[in-house]
Design an enzyme around this catalytic site. Structure first.
Site, short mmCIF file in Angstrom:
data_model
loop_
_atom_site.label_atom_id
_atom_site.label_comp_id
_atom_site.label_asym_id
_atom_site.label_seq_id
_atom_site.Cartn_x
_atom_site.Cartn_y
_atom_site.Cartn_z
N GLU A 90 -9.34 -9.14 27.75
CA GLU A 90 -8.30 -10.14 27.51
C GLU A 90 -7.17 -10.13 28.54
O GLU A 90 -6.60 -11.18 28.83
CB GLU A 90 -7.69 -9.93 26.11
CG GLU A 90 -8.64 -10.22 24.95
CD GLU A 90 -8.84 -11.71 24.74
OE1 GLU A 90 -8.17 -12.52 25.42
OE2 GLU A 90 -9.69 -12.07 23.92
N SER A 147 -4.80 23.07 -29.43
CA SER A 147 -4.36 24.47 -29.30
C SER A 147 -3.74 24.78 -27.95
O SER A 147 -3.48 25.96 -27.65
CB SER A 147 -5.56 25.40 -29.53
OG SER A 147 -6.07 25.25 -30.84
#
Length: 734
Positions: free
Chosen positions: A126, A386
């Site tokens: 580019e 528990s």
């Protein structure tokens, strides 16, 4: 015919009698132009032309300047808008959210988050001179114009990366010379405003890749399912080609067109010597993706919570570890499928030292409606079964009336209308306290809670940061020791991590502050000695089948009606909590913590990839002894009212204050507290008085003493005689 006098001047063309040529009178003598007249006239013409040209130039410059000014400032603020991302403690992406308009645009730092091979390919294709030009590349523009003139079509564009960024910042409706000029001007402005790296980063964030995808990260995640840090040649070439025509090359609509564009990029790179022919051929053989992949969605519950709390921040950093998070999410998904439909699983992992949450699994599948996947079960208030028993034992150890090797009775007992029973409906008789906790016997736990006090247990757990939820208008009672209270998995993990820290809890943290600070305070859970004793006992709890012994200190729990199965454990490094059940609270027959949750807990520790770390060393003050060598009061636990007999002497007993009483001892002067009278009966003189385990002197012959309470709150008063017998009461000063 008349003669013309010789002295009469001959009229020149265009002149009349008595007139002179244009110009100064000195330029004409006897009707003739002087020789320097042509040069002066040319100079005057040139001067006038210069004025005209200069005027036109100035006016044009002013017009151009006015036009540039009319463009306004660079629209960079809008470009800074990105998708909100949630990352882990190391910066790895956990989840991203689309922008308000539905676009995906993720922040990019080219130098660290993008494959260098892709960057080289992009610039080579580019903008070869990206690092050299000032925003506009005259050579590229000249080449593009020459190719257009000689071939009659556009062969290559002349736009630089900076000019393309300008077009992305201000999208144009059509291609024109004016639009190109505007891009060039904006490119020059961008180059003056931003560095090359900033321009490249911004381009990589805004470049279109089809549909609602913008930027290299969004495209790489959507098409390849990975970050763009490591890209193949085929992937890089495809990502270079797509922004040139993102809609006509969309992979989910036009994969063939996208493939041809990718191959053209490769061909050009081969022609320019950037890529070898063999590498290009191999890249061309790779098929292009035809479907988009889903965006990452790790820790969705944590991410949702973070985005609801932290506003206007593009990136939120959590304390989670993406590797552990992914592993535990997979574990929850697999185990939920094996357990059956409609069952959900919650898992949370906490770093003991810092209190930071390393993994947070709110459900097996965020998108599973049958399991209510979007409900975070780590934050749901459920009955803990528990799992609170270790804290009862811890306070009992802290109070000093019991030791892990003390004996305790597991036999039928009644507290008013309440008669606790063991899970298997049997009784073990007299057992060591250590075994009672490891086997999770209910009767010994309730006996200890009766001695410790349910209100004191509730107050201590709340002091350590746990939010206990009791039924409306109900005070803490003995039933809370077996699950008669509501609590979240997150709070349980915080409590157990505090035990791993030898009694010093820290509030859990998932969202890291932007400045890296940490303003959390340490919270007291229990004495270090008591915490170490509980951890050592839990370390010996029998593990699930096929699991290693003495590696993890853990406790299981099952709520009433088989609605919740729990398992919470810790080693020297990490605490992990597991919850299993239905989100709607419906019972699940056979759902037990030991068989449903404990195997997940041990598997979670194994999948973290680290061997269990040893628990911290024993703190000072630990009494390690067999039952036979313990002091007489510690050899066997006796409930309140059952006194120790020492020969023929009357048993030692604190007559005042009564155990569990509330005493208003506030003084008048400067907020001090009045002395608290203590009265004792029996025992062998001399009698020693202890306040919160610290000796404060002897009791006089009348068996009475005034004690200065340390302040408001619970106070433990102990009297010990010469024969080793002792009695303890706990009162609340207010």
């Amino acid at each position: 015919m008349s003669e013309v006098p010789a002295t009469t001047p001959v009229s020149s063309p265009g002149l009349t009698r008595g007139s002179t040529p244009s110009g100064d009178d000195d330029d004409v003598v006897d009707g003739r132009v002087k020789p320097g007249h042509d040069l002066g006239k040319a100079w005057r013409i040139a001067r006038r032309s210069f004025v005209v040209v200069a005027t036109v130039f100035v006016l044009s410059g002013a017009a151009i300047a006015a036009w540039v000014y009319s463009l306004g400032p660079l629209p960079l603020e809008q470009a800074k808008q990105v998708s909100t991302t949630v990352v882990d403690r190391n910066g790895k992406l956990l989840r991203a959210y689309a922008m308000a308009d539905g676009r995906w645009r993720l922040p990019v730092v080219a130098q660290t988050s993008v494959d260098p091979g892709y960057l080289n390919l992009l610039l080579a294709y580019e903008d070869k001179r990206f690092r050299a030009h000032a925003g506009v590349d005259p050579l590229a523009l000249g080449r593009a114009a020459f190719q257009l003139f000689t071939r009659g079509r556009i062969v290559s564009g002349g736009s630089t990366i900076t000019m393309q960024l300008a077009r992305l910042l201000e999208p144009r409706q059509q291609r024109s010379v004016g639009a190109k000029i505007r891009q060039a001007v904006r490119a020059l402005q961008l180059e003056r405003r931003l560095s090359k790296d900033e321009i490249l980063d911004l381009y990589l964030e805004l470049a279109p890749f089809g549909g609602n995808l913008e930027g290299i990260r969004a495209a790489s995640l959507a098409y390849f399912g990975k970050e763009p840090k490591r890209l193949t040649l085929a992937e890089s070439a495809l990502l270079v080609a797509l922004p040139q025509s993102p809609e006509t090359r969309r992979l989910d609509r036009h994969p063939g067109t996208a493939r041809l564009a990718r191959d053209r990029v490769l061909d050009r790179m081969v022609h320019e010597g950037k890529v070898s022919l063999d590498d290009a051929a191999q890249a061309k053989a790779v098929p292009v993706p035809r479907l988009r992949k889903p965006m990452p969605i790790l820790a969705p519950h944590s991410a949702d919570q973070a985005t609801s709390l932290v506003k206007d921040t593009p990136q939120i950093r959590l304390t989670l570890d993406a590797g552990i998070q992914k592993t535990l999410e997979s574990l929850a998904r697999d185990r939920a499928a094996a357990l059956g439909p409609n069952l959900s699983i919650g898992i949370i992992a906490v770093d003991n030292e810092s209190g930071d949450v390393l993994a947070h699994v709110g459900s097996p599948d965020y998108f599973d409606d049958r399991r209510a996947g979007q409900v975070d079960m780590t934050r749901a208030v459920r009955s803990p079964g528990s799992t609170l028993k270790p804290f009862i034992y811890g306070l009992a150890f802290e109070d000093g009336f019991v030791h892990p090797d003390s004996l305790i009775d597991d036999r039928p007992i009644r507290y008013g209308s309440y008669a606790p029973e063991n899970f298997d409906m049997t009784f073990q008789g007299t057992v060591p306290v250590r075994k009672a906790l490891q086997l999770s016997l209910n009767v010994p736990a309730i006996a200890l809670l009766d001695r410790v006090g349910a209100s004191r247990l509730s107050s201590r757990l709340k002091q350590a940061g746990a939010r206990l939820v009791l039924p409306k208008d109900e005070a803490p009672g003995l039933a809370m020791g077996l699950g008669g209270v509501g609590v979240t998995l997150q709070d349980l993990a915080q409590l157990y991590a505090g035990m791993a820290r030898q009694g010093s809890a820290r509030p859990l943290r998932e969202i890291m502050q932007a400045n890296g600070g940490d303003d959390r305070e340490t919270l007291r859970l229990m004495d270090p000695v008591a915490a170490w004793q509980v951890g050592t006992v839990l370390l010996g709890t029998p593990p699930p089948d096929n699991a290693a012994h003495n590696r993890i200190a853990f406790k299981t729990g099952t709520s009433y009606g088989y609605r919740d199965a729990w398992s919470v454990g810790f080693d020297g490094r990490m605490t992990i909590g597991v919850w299993v059940g239905r989100p709607d609270g419906a019972p699940v027959p056979g759902l037990v913590g030991r068989t449903a949750a404990a195997p997940i807990l041990f598997d979670a520790f194994a999948r973290t990839g680290k061997l269990p770390a040893p628990l911290p060393r024993a703190p000072k003050g630990i009494l390690v002894s067999s039952n036979a060598k313990l002091p007489l009061p510690l050899r066997r636990f006796r409930p309140l009212g059952e006194l120790i007999q020492t020969g023929t002497e009357q048993a030692l007993h604190i007559q005042f204050p009564l155990n569990g009483s509330r005493i208003d001892a506030a003084g008048i002067a400067e907020g001090t507290f009045s002395a608290l009278p203590v009265k004792v009966a029996g025992g062998v003189l001399p009698l020693t008085m202890l306040v919160n385990g610290v000796a404060v002197g002897e009791i006089d012959g009348r068996r009475q003493r005034l004690v200065d309470p340390p302040g408001p709150g619970f106070v433990r008063l102990t009297v010990q005689d010469a024969a080793g017998a002792a009695d303890t009461v706990v009162v609340r000063i207010q």
